[in-house]
Design a protein around this motif. Structure first.
Motif, PDB file in Angstrom:
ATOM      1  N   ASP A 150       0.825  -1.218   0.000  1.00 45.85           N
ATOM      2  CA  ASP A 150       0.000   0.000   0.000  1.00 45.85           C
ATOM      3  C   ASP A 150       0.853   1.260   0.000  1.00 45.85           C
ATOM      4  O   ASP A 150       0.565   2.209  -0.730  1.00 45.85           O
ATOM      5  CB  ASP A 150      -0.896   0.008   1.250  1.00 45.85           C
ATOM      6  CG  ASP A 150      -2.341  -0.312   0.885  1.00 45.85           C
ATOM      7  OD1 ASP A 150      -2.625  -0.437  -0.318  1.00 45.85           O
ATOM      8  OD2 ASP A 150      -3.165  -0.445   1.813  1.00 45.85           O
ATOM      9  N   ASN A 199       3.916   1.684  -0.997  1.00 39.35           N
ATOM     10  CA  ASN A 199       4.594   1.890  -2.285  1.00 39.35           C
ATOM     11  C   ASN A 199       3.631   2.510  -3.297  1.00 39.35           C
ATOM     12  O   ASN A 199       3.974   3.470  -3.986  1.00 39.35           O
ATOM     13  CB  ASN A 199       5.132   0.569  -2.814  1.00 39.35           C
ATOM     14  CG  ASN A 199       6.564   0.308  -2.382  1.00 39.35           C
ATOM     15  OD1 ASN A 199       7.488   1.036  -2.772  1.00 39.35           O
ATOM     16  ND2 ASN A 199       6.763  -0.720  -1.574  1.00 39.35           N
ATOM     17  N   LEU A 200       2.423   1.950  -3.342  1.00 39.81           N
ATOM     18  CA  LEU A 200       1.435   2.481  -4.291  1.00 39.81           C
ATOM     19  C   LEU A 200       1.071   3.929  -3.952  1.00 39.81           C
ATOM     20  O   LEU A 200       1.000   4.781  -4.840  1.00 39.81           O
ATOM     21  CB  LEU A 200       0.175   1.611  -4.274  1.00 39.81           C
ATOM     22  CG  LEU A 200       0.254   0.313  -5.084  1.00 39.81           C
ATOM     23  CD1 LEU A 200      -0.881  -0.617  -4.711  1.00 39.81           C
ATOM     24  CD2 LEU A 200       0.216   0.604  -6.582  1.00 39.81           C
ATOM     25  N   ASP A 201       0.869   4.183  -2.659  1.00 43.15           N
ATOM     26  CA  ASP A 201       0.537   5.552  -2.222  1.00 43.15           C
ATOM     27  C   ASP A 201       1.641   6.520  -2.613  1.00 43.15           C
ATOM     28  O   ASP A 201       1.374   7.620  -3.108  1.00 43.15           O
ATOM     29  CB  ASP A 201       0.355   5.606  -0.691  1.00 43.15           C
ATOM     30  CG  ASP A 201      -0.939   4.952  -0.264  1.00 43.15           C
ATOM     31  OD1 ASP A 201      -1.770   4.679  -1.146  1.00 43.15           O
ATOM     32  OD2 ASP A 201      -1.118   4.705   0.941  1.00 43.15           O
ATOM     33  N   TYR A 248      -6.720   8.583  -6.048  1.00 43.82           N
ATOM     34  CA  TYR A 248      -6.197   7.336  -6.626  1.00 43.82           C
ATOM     35  C   TYR A 248      -6.694   6.077  -5.910  1.00 43.82           C
ATOM     36  O   TYR A 248      -6.411   4.966  -6.331  1.00 43.82           O
ATOM     37  CB  TYR A 248      -4.658   7.344  -6.590  1.00 43.82           C
ATOM     38  CG  TYR A 248      -4.086   7.415  -5.198  1.00 43.82           C
ATOM     39  CD1 TYR A 248      -3.798   6.257  -4.482  1.00 43.82           C
ATOM     40  CD2 TYR A 248      -3.857   8.634  -4.581  1.00 43.82           C
ATOM     41  CE1 TYR A 248      -3.303   6.327  -3.204  1.00 43.82           C
ATOM     42  CE2 TYR A 248      -3.361   8.709  -3.301  1.00 43.82           C
ATOM     43  CZ  TYR A 248      -3.084   7.551  -2.621  1.00 43.82           C
ATOM     44  OH  TYR A 248      -2.608   7.621  -1.350  1.00 43.82           O
ATOM     45  N   ARG A 260      -6.262   2.306  -7.039  1.00 45.68           N
ATOM     46  CA  ARG A 260      -5.381   1.430  -6.270  1.00 45.68           C
ATOM     47  C   ARG A 260      -6.079   0.104  -5.994  1.00 45.68           C
ATOM     48  O   ARG A 260      -5.491  -0.970  -6.172  1.00 45.68           O
ATOM     49  CB  ARG A 260      -4.997   2.104  -4.946  1.00 45.68           C
ATOM     50  CG  ARG A 260      -4.019   1.289  -4.135  1.00 45.68           C
ATOM     51  CD  ARG A 260      -3.675   1.946  -2.830  1.00 45.68           C
ATOM     52  NE  ARG A 260      -4.845   2.055  -1.958  1.00 45.68           N
ATOM     53  CZ  ARG A 260      -4.831   2.658  -0.766  1.00 45.68           C
ATOM     54  NH1 ARG A 260      -3.730   3.242  -0.346  1.00 45.68           N
ATOM     55  NH2 ARG A 260      -5.909   2.711  -0.022  1.00 45.68           N
ATOM     56  N   LEU A 283      -4.846  -3.448  -7.342  1.00 44.90           N
ATOM     57  CA  LEU A 283      -4.524  -4.531  -6.400  1.00 44.90           C
ATOM     58  C   LEU A 283      -5.305  -5.791  -6.755  1.00 44.90           C
ATOM     59  O   LEU A 283      -4.795  -6.914  -6.650  1.00 44.90           O
ATOM     60  CB  LEU A 283      -4.841  -4.092  -4.963  1.00 44.90           C
ATOM     61  CG  LEU A 283      -3.857  -3.095  -4.358  1.00 44.90           C
ATOM     62  CD1 LEU A 283      -4.391  -2.521  -3.049  1.00 44.90           C
ATOM     63  CD2 LEU A 283      -2.511  -3.760  -4.110  1.00 44.90           C
ATOM     64  N   THR A 295      -1.703  -6.190   1.163  1.00 47.09           N
ATOM     65  CA  THR A 295      -1.471  -4.735   1.145  1.00 47.09           C
ATOM     66  C   THR A 295      -0.533  -4.250   2.244  1.00 47.09           C
ATOM     67  O   THR A 295       0.133  -3.234   2.083  1.00 47.09           O
ATOM     68  CB  THR A 295      -2.800  -3.969   1.270  1.00 47.09           C
ATOM     69  OG1 THR A 295      -3.492  -4.490   2.388  1.00 47.09           O
ATOM     70  CG2 THR A 295      -3.630  -4.110   0.017  1.00 47.09           C
ATOM     71  N   LEU A 304       3.656  -5.841  -8.341  1.00 45.88           N
ATOM     72  CA  LEU A 304       3.546  -4.592  -7.572  1.00 45.88           C
ATOM     73  C   LEU A 304       4.234  -3.449  -8.332  1.00 45.88           C
ATOM     74  O   LEU A 304       3.695  -2.336  -8.410  1.00 45.88           O
ATOM     75  CB  LEU A 304       4.190  -4.768  -6.182  1.00 45.88           C
ATOM     76  CG  LEU A 304       4.302  -3.492  -5.345  1.00 45.88           C
ATOM     77  CD1 LEU A 304       2.930  -2.888  -5.059  1.00 45.88           C
ATOM     78  CD2 LEU A 304       5.025  -3.757  -4.024  1.00 45.88           C
ATOM     79  N   ALA A 320       1.987  -2.353 -10.933  1.00 45.17           N
ATOM     80  CA  ALA A 320       0.885  -1.550 -10.369  1.00 45.17           C
ATOM     81  C   ALA A 320       1.377  -0.133 -10.055  1.00 45.17           C
ATOM     82  O   ALA A 320       0.669   0.844 -10.315  1.00 45.17           O
ATOM     83  CB  ALA A 320       0.338  -2.223  -9.107  1.00 45.17           C
ATOM     84  N   CYS A 321       2.596  -0.043  -9.501  1.00 44.62           N
ATOM     85  CA  CYS A 321       3.150   1.285  -9.163  1.00 44.62           C
ATOM     86  C   CYS A 321       3.386   2.122 -10.425  1.00 44.62           C
ATOM     87  O   CYS A 321       3.251   3.342 -10.397  1.00 44.62           O
ATOM     88  CB  CYS A 321       4.462   1.139  -8.395  1.00 44.62           C
ATOM     89  SG  CYS A 321       4.206   0.605  -6.698  1.00 44.62           S
ATOM     90  N   ILE A 329      -0.210   3.405 -11.479  1.00 48.21           N
ATOM     91  CA  ILE A 329      -1.087   4.106 -10.531  1.00 48.21           C
ATOM     92  C   ILE A 329      -1.373   5.549 -10.948  1.00 48.21           C
ATOM     93  O   ILE A 329      -2.410   6.106 -10.605  1.00 48.21           O
ATOM     94  CB  ILE A 329      -0.500   4.027  -9.090  1.00 48.21           C
ATOM     95  CG1 ILE A 329      -1.488   4.532  -8.039  1.00 48.21           C
ATOM     96  CG2 ILE A 329       0.790   4.802  -8.964  1.00 48.21           C
ATOM     97  CD1 ILE A 329      -2.591   3.596  -7.726  1.00 48.21           C
TER      98      ILE A 329
END
Lengths: 312, 380
Positions: free
Chosen positions: A101, A103-105, A116, A120, A124, A133, A148, A151-152, A155
């Motif tokens: 989470d 990393n994505l944030d 986002y 997200r 995920l 997460t 991941l 995903a990053c 995002i």
């Protein structure tokens, strides 16, 4: 899949050269990519794929040539262009001590995205990381790490996704998952440019560039590339592959390509060489289990192209 | 501008997360200042105190006992061993049972009462030249004082008043007890701050390079200066906390109080942290791995801060070449400033040149870092 490709060019690379000291990593390559296209770059290590991708991302300055992305010239660290790119580098490059989470944030917020959360959640779910997460990125498996990272890189809703060997070192199941995600993204109209050492992956792309020693040997749609390659592949299956290989090499001025218990011989259409080889093998007591013409694979084409280059 | 500040804030939060999750680094950053403070406060001490002395009293008179009693009453010396023969003197010094032996010959009191010169001998172990010199000074001072006392008593007994043509009364300002701890604390603060700033900043930036995360940030809206500011802010704050901790500990444990202006102390500390951080950034630019960065950062920060800053050794007494070389460490300028503010309570007129040098140092290393970065970028 071809239908969603626009005629509008998103990326054009013209006469790109890149030298590192006396080493020529990329030797004057040119190609264009259209919106919505999935473009594959295939070739061995040191072929110039990563250098080309980094130059496209504005991470390297070309020694010569020009790169235009989204209609503008790519310059090193040109932020207006870079913010529209999703980039996944060759090695795992996320923060291992931060959770999935976090990393994505981080990557969403650093790109200035505030709304986002919904994306997200869907990313995920798409990457099947929804149950992990809170897990630190360094504690994920290799395949999960790559998902991941993907995903990053998605995002912030990039307009082009640039992937540098995203499935290298990833287990087959994760690789299949990864490709399912890429197919979905492709169907949604995202432009994808990726490098890969795997020719089976390249076959899934709309167009493929075969890279070797900093040049593009061939560039076309994989199916068309096979249809227009100008040669045929004669396959022979035998339990004594080494002996058969040695014998053919001793009598003919070319080397067969070896695949397990099969030999591939590349010949001109209408050539009598297959019959001559079969005759040679039976005359020397080598058992032939099966033989016949097969559709050329990208690997056949790649090997043939590199051989032609050497011969040239 | 708002976007830029927001990105810096996001990087600062991320960096704090890294910091609080890296238990080893956090432990080093917390305990290292404590360790150095205790070590330099208690273990590394240049004061000569409670010196063991051997006494070879051949007189054994009331006067000799009085002299011995007066000598040990100062607290600087204590009698560790009684010596009964000339041969024993060598053995006592050699076995380090005593750093000094006082030899009172058998006619010591007789010579005195006859009105002659009563002499005594001090044999000092000169292996440690620094301590031997201090012991000699103490003993010379003690002997002169004791001799004056006897002369006054004798004159008084004969109905005469003592006349002293020139009265020598030294006064030690700023550190009247001549405690070396007071001299060391400001230097220690400089050393700890420079180490935290240079090493942690260099490591934190190089870590991004080594792990490849900097590439991801390169392909993002983050500008290089935003990344640098974001990555250094947590360590600058940490350095400030360490500085406050050292000042508090210095006051509580060693009675070192800030006599001067806190505002000047704050400003000079900001300038020193900036100089140290710029050195850390430069180290990060020339290093590609954390191992290399750590080695260079340690070498560039700690060694000059200890040897060339005047922290331990007064620079005035070093060769001219070393004095020139001492300009390479910002710790030198900061220590001069700190001693002026903390120990002497001096105003800015006493150290403004040092502050300018710190600003010049910061600018120089930021420019160098920028030049190296651009040169590297051109090669890429």
């Amino acid at each position: 899949m071809q239908d969603s490709i626009s005629n509008k060019v998103i990326l054009s690379v013209s006469g790109l050269r890149k030298n590192f000291g006396t080493t020529e990593a990329v030797r004057g390559i040119s190609f264009t990519i259209s919106y919505g296209e999935m473009f594959g770059m295939v070739g061995p290590d040191g072929a110039g794929k990563t250098t080309t991708l980094k130059a496209v991302c504005g991470l390297l300055t070309p020694s010569e040539g020009q790169i235009n992305l989204f209609g503008g010239k790519v310059i090193r660290s040109g932020k207006s262009t870079q913010r529209r790119i999703g980039y996944l580098s060759q090695r795992f490059s996320l923060y291992g001590d931060l959770s999935v989470d976090e990393n994505l944030d981080f990557f969403a917020r650093i790109h200035g995205r505030k709304d986002y959360k919904k994306d997200r959640t869907s990313l995920l779910e798409m990457t099947r990381l929804a149950d992990f997460t809170t897990r630190p990125a360094e504690k994920l498996s290799g395949g999960m790490k790559q998902k991941l990272a993907l995903a990053c890189s998605l995002i912030h809703k990039p307009e082009i996704l640039i992937l540098d060997e995203p499935t290298t070192g990833v287990d087959p199941v994760s690789r299949r998952d990864f490709w399912m995600i890429l197919s979905q993204l492709r169907q949604e109209g995202l432009t994808i440019i990726m490098s890969t050492p795997y020719l089976d992956e390249a076959e899934r792309c709309d167009r493929v560039a075969l890279f070797n020693k900093g040049t593009i040997l061939k560039l076309d749609n994989p199916v068309r590339m096979k249809e227009t390659c100008g040669f045929r592949v004669f396959e022979i299956s035998t339990p004594v592959i080494r002996e058969a290989d040695d014998l053919i090499r001793s009598k003919f001025p070319f080397a067969p390509q070896l695949y397990g218990d099969r030999l591939h011989i590349i010949v001109e259409p209408g050539s009598k060489i297959p019959e001559q080889i079969l005759h040679l093998l039976t005359e020397n007591g080598i058992i032939v289990l099966s033989s016949g013409y097969i559709t050329p694979s990208l690997e056949n084409i790649f090997i043939k192209s590199t051989e032609s280059e050497h011969a040239g | 501008m708002k976007e830029s500040l927001n990105r810096v804030k996001i990087i600062v939060v991320k960096e704090f997360r890294h910091l609080f999750r890296d238990v080893r680094m956090l432990a080093v950053l917390t305990f290292f200042p404590v360790f150095l403070l205790l070590m330099f406060g208690y273990a590394v001490n240049f004061d000569v105190d409670k010196v063991p002395i051997g006494v070879y009293d051949n007189d054994k008179s009331e006067l000799s006992r009085d002299l011995r009693s007066a000598l040990t009453a100062s607290g600087y010396f204590y009698e560790s061993v009684q010596i009964n023969s000339d041969e024993e003197i060598f053995a006592v010094i050699n076995s380090n049972k005593a750093k000094c032996v006082i030899v009172l010959h058998e006619n010591f009191s007789k010579d005195y009462y006859r009105g002659g010169e009563a002499s005594l001998q001090y044999i000092i172990n000169g292996t440690d030249g620094n301590s031997a010199g201090i012991i000699q000074n103490y003993l010379t001072s003690f002997t002169a004082g004791y001799s004056n006392r006897l002369r006054s008593e004798m004159l008084e007994a004969n109905g005469l008043t003592e006349y002293i043509p020139v009265d020598f009364r030294p006064i030690f300002w700023y550190n009247p007890e001549l405690k070396s701890t007071k001299f060391l604390i400001p230097g220690l603060m400089a050393m700890i701050l420079i180490m935290i700033c240079v090493i942690t900043v260099a490591l934190s930036i190089v870590r991004e390079k080594e792990r490849g995360t900097i590439e991801q940030l390169d392909v993002s809206p983050v500008l290089s200066y935003e990344l640098l500011i974001g990555k250094t802010i947590p360590y600058i704050l940490l350095s400030f906390l360490s500085g406050i901790f050292i000042l508090l500990a210095g006051f509580v444990l060693f009675s070192v109080e800030v006599k001067g202006s806190y505002t000047l102390l704050f400003i000079s500390t900001i300038l020193f942290i900036s100089a140290s951080t710029s050195l850390g950034i430069f180290v990060s630019v020339i290093s590609d791995t954390q191992q290399v960065a750590f080695s260079i950062a340690t070498f560039a920060s700690m060694l000059p801060a200890v040897l060339l800053s005047g922290f331990i050794f007064p620079l005035e007494s070093t060769p001219a070449a070393v004095q020139v070389l001492s300009f390479i460490t910002p710790a030198k300028y900061y220590i001069i400033t700190l001693r002026a503010i903390i120990l002497r309570g001096a105003g800015i007129s006493a150290f403004w040149e040092q502050l300018l040098l710190l600003i010049a140092y910061t600018s120089l290393f930021l420019i160098l870092a920028d030049l190296v970065t651009k040169r590297k970028a051109m090669k890429q």
